[in-house]
Design a protein around this motif. Sequence first.
Motif, PDB file in Angstrom:
ATOM      1  N   SER A  77      63.634  58.602  93.176  1.00 57.03           N
ATOM      2  CA  SER A  77      62.661  57.673  92.624  1.00 57.03           C
ATOM      3  C   SER A  77      63.026  57.317  91.195  1.00 57.03           C
ATOM      4  O   SER A  77      63.440  58.173  90.418  1.00 57.03           O
ATOM      5  N   GLY A 170      57.164  56.783  97.817  1.00 55.53           N
ATOM      6  CA  GLY A 170      57.609  58.117  98.215  1.00 55.53           C
ATOM      7  C   GLY A 170      56.431  58.992  98.594  1.00 55.53           C
ATOM      8  O   GLY A 170      56.451  59.699  99.606  1.00 55.53           O
ATOM      9  N   ASN A 413      60.585  61.510  99.269  1.00 58.22           N
ATOM     10  CA  ASN A 413      61.866  60.798  99.219  1.00 58.22           C
ATOM     11  C   ASN A 413      62.792  61.242 100.335  1.00 58.22           C
ATOM     12  O   ASN A 413      63.491  60.427 100.948  1.00 58.22           O
TER      13      ASN A 413
END
Length: 419
Positions: A77, A170, A413
């Motif tokens: 991220s 995420g 993620n």
Amino acid sequence: MAKKLTSALGIDIGSRKIKIAEIRAQGREPVITAIGMIDTPEGAVDHTGVYNADAVGAALKQLVGETGASVSQCVVSIQGQSSVLVRTLEVPRMNSNELKDHMEWEMNRNNPFAEANPIRDFKSLADTTPNSTNMDVVMAIASPSAVDTIIQCIKRAGKQTAAIDVEPLGLARSLMHSHDEDYRGQTVCVVNIGHKTTSINIYNDGKLLMPRQVPVGGEMFTKAISDHFGISTEEAENKKCSEADVSTLTVATTTFSNPFGGDDGLQSYNPFADETVSMPANPFSDEPTAPAEDPAFNPYADSPAPAEPEPDMTPVATAGGEVNGAMSNELDEFVAEIRRSIDYFRGRGGDVNRLVLCGGGSKLRGIDQFLNKALGIQCDVYDPLTRLNVSAKKADSAFIDAHRQEFALAVGNGLHILF
């Protein structure tokens, strides 16, 4: 568009800790095969983004070796107020070609970065009301230099970047996989409490309805204890972890008869824009411009909240101990930020059924009970490992149980492989 993966190393680069979760698809089920965290090199990351790719990459490489993570493809991220802007928009229903043209205009209009050629993308969200005249879209705009820095971090760790994502999406993947049945039909506010910042994201059935990030986090509680007792930051952190229990605080909240307008003439508070001053075209620049005439313009600006929150909106905490008392003002500020976000969402016709907490700051003892009392909303500490098999040879169960809520984003993620 990233290629379909059957395994991925989910990475969360925070200002205090770097977390990873390696996830492989075994049959139809995802399995965590490596998990761990390491201290973020001092000064390498702050609330604006990653500054030192060499230091972060070296720490990430060390963490990969310690956990035994062998998957080469990473999903990470990009975070930070100077690195990325994430926003949800409601636009008229249109076909894909019309949407692409419209979003080009929206992204040009909302681009906060001075750099040329910003990295941009958008995605229409799940259509829960197909007969509606409007549709929901999430867009992300990132600084090219910030993206390059993230890629360099991964490269220096000896890995490859399969995808760069944003925190709200995420976390959405974690919600959809681990708690789809638990939160089905509910509107959930996920509060990810980091060291320097806290993200406040509202979802319904995994659909992102509102993202927001505020520059407050666990660090401010530690600093308050340090200042009160005249001790080092490390000693204050230990005292916070061992002695604080904010569930013992009492909360008094003053409410409006009608906080969103009506006969009393009151108007809803917009936490994403400071209506008392001119807003700059670039939130990272000090150059003022005239206020936007369109009241809907830039509703999710990452500008700081007002220094002095309205007294009607701020819960008052009475200390139940000296350590708690040292943090009472900061706790009031923290609750006020969450309240602003929820009240703004309610003012736009929504509501929140449940609050869930993740991130390192959610480990503050009693924070869920305190927020429950302060906001009048059911509040729980989030477990991102629900419905996930953990087969990590170098991570014992005691470590996982002690830190599971800190892995929400890294796990989300890694779950990129399912979505």
